[in-house]
Design a protein around this motif. Structure first.
Motif, PDB file in Angstrom:
ATOM      1  N   TYR A  30      18.325   0.771  13.519  1.00 38.45           N
ATOM      2  CA  TYR A  30      18.306   2.212  13.251  1.00 38.45           C
ATOM      3  C   TYR A  30      17.422   2.626  12.075  1.00 38.45           C
ATOM      4  N   ARG A  31      16.899   1.651  11.321  1.00 36.78           N
ATOM      5  CA  ARG A  31      16.043   1.988  10.179  1.00 36.78           C
ATOM      6  C   ARG A  31      14.687   1.296  10.266  1.00 36.78           C
ATOM      7  N   VAL A  32      14.689  -0.037  10.235  1.00 38.53           N
ATOM      8  CA  VAL A  32      13.442  -0.796  10.130  1.00 38.53           C
ATOM      9  C   VAL A  32      12.491  -0.489  11.289  1.00 38.53           C
ATOM     10  N   VAL A  33      12.969  -0.656  12.514  1.00 39.43           N
ATOM     11  CA  VAL A  33      12.083  -0.462  13.664  1.00 39.43           C
ATOM     12  C   VAL A  33      11.696   1.008  13.843  1.00 39.43           C
ATOM     13  N   PRO A  34      12.660   1.941  13.851  1.00 38.59           N
ATOM     14  CA  PRO A  34      12.251   3.342  14.010  1.00 38.59           C
ATOM     15  C   PRO A  34      11.311   3.824  12.892  1.00 38.59           C
ATOM     16  N   ASN A  35      11.546   3.373  11.669  1.00 38.65           N
ATOM     17  CA  ASN A  35      10.667   3.802  10.575  1.00 38.65           C
ATOM     18  C   ASN A  35       9.242   3.305  10.783  1.00 38.65           C
ATOM     19  N   TYR A  36       9.115   2.114  11.344  1.00 36.55           N
ATOM     20  CA  TYR A  36       7.772   1.598  11.642  1.00 36.55           C
ATOM     21  C   TYR A  36       7.136   2.382  12.795  1.00 36.55           C
ATOM     22  N   LEU A  37       7.892   2.543  13.869  1.00 36.48           N
ATOM     23  CA  LEU A  37       7.344   3.194  15.059  1.00 36.48           C
ATOM     24  C   LEU A  37       7.057   4.680  14.844  1.00 36.48           C
ATOM     25  N   ARG A  38       7.929   5.367  14.130  1.00 39.30           N
ATOM     26  CA  ARG A  38       7.797   6.825  13.986  1.00 39.30           C
ATOM     27  C   ARG A  38       7.041   7.267  12.736  1.00 39.30           C
ATOM     28  N   LYS A  39       7.177   6.479  11.657  1.00 36.62           N
ATOM     29  CA  LYS A  39       6.607   6.909  10.383  1.00 36.62           C
ATOM     30  C   LYS A  39       5.505   5.987   9.862  1.00 36.62           C
ATOM     31  N   GLY A  40       5.311   4.851  10.545  1.00 33.27           N
ATOM     32  CA  GLY A  40       4.316   3.897  10.078  1.00 33.27           C
ATOM     33  C   GLY A  40       4.734   3.151   8.828  1.00 33.27           C
ATOM     34  N   GLU A  41       6.030   3.165   8.528  1.00 31.17           N
ATOM     35  CA  GLU A  41       6.541   2.469   7.351  1.00 31.17           C
ATOM     36  C   GLU A  41       6.854   1.022   7.704  1.00 31.17           C
ATOM     37  N   GLY A  42       6.528   0.108   6.809  1.00 32.25           N
ATOM     38  CA  GLY A  42       6.797  -1.300   7.048  1.00 32.25           C
ATOM     39  C   GLY A  42       5.710  -1.926   7.902  1.00 32.25           C
ATOM     40  N   THR A  43       5.988  -3.146   8.336  1.00 34.08           N
ATOM     41  CA  THR A  43       5.005  -3.932   9.083  1.00 34.08           C
ATOM     42  C   THR A  43       5.653  -4.586  10.293  1.00 34.08           C
ATOM     43  N   PRO A  44       4.827  -5.059  11.229  1.00 33.56           N
ATOM     44  CA  PRO A  44       5.386  -5.851  12.330  1.00 33.56           C
ATOM     45  C   PRO A  44       6.149  -7.080  11.826  1.00 33.56           C
TER      46      PRO A  44
END
Length: 145
Positions: A30-44
């Protein structure tokens, strides 16, 4: 195999540990993956590590679903675990296995760095793993009055 239920304090320790593992999984889903997919936050790599954590957490869960730790056994608001888990442990374990497989698929997708593959694997994990199991085995806890 012991047939007696664990003492109340042991049950609460099991529930507390179970909740911590599920919250760790939820952080990824609910945080890590959506933040990457929707906001570009974090890395693969963050997603791959999170997915690997889910796999490891799921390996630890079976003993944390000890008899006497369902919503029918403990006071209101203590746990989300429906009694149906213990009525059909084989189905519950099958859900855990499938969820683990889907988390491995997310980890592998993340290692490619392909956002489309990550999104597809994430959708499958969330829908066919987490949500599918929760719909059958997780009770909603009513908060407040």
């Amino acid at each position: 195999v012991a047939t007696s239920a664990a003492p109340a304090q042991d049950k609460m320790a099991v529930v507390k540990e179970r909740k911590a593992l599920m919250e760790s999984n939820g952080h990824v889903v609910y945080r890590v993956v959506p933040n990457y997919l929707r906001k570009g936050e974090g890395t693969p790599a963050d997603i791959a590590n999170g997915a690997a954590t889910i796999v490891e957490n799921l390996k630890k869960l079976p003993p944390l679903f000890a008899a006497g730790t369902s919503t029918a056994d403990l006071s209101a608001g203590t746990t989300h675990a429906k009694p149906e888990i213990w009525k059909d442990m084989a189905a519950f374990q099958a859900h855990a296995t499938k969820t683990s497989e889907l988390a491995v698929a997310l980890e592998n997708a993340a290692k490619t760095g392909d956002k489309g593959k990550i999104s597809a694997a994430y959708t499958a994990l969330n829908r066919d793993g987490c949500t599918s199991c929760h719909n059958q085995f997780r009770a909603e806890i009513k908060r407040g009055g």
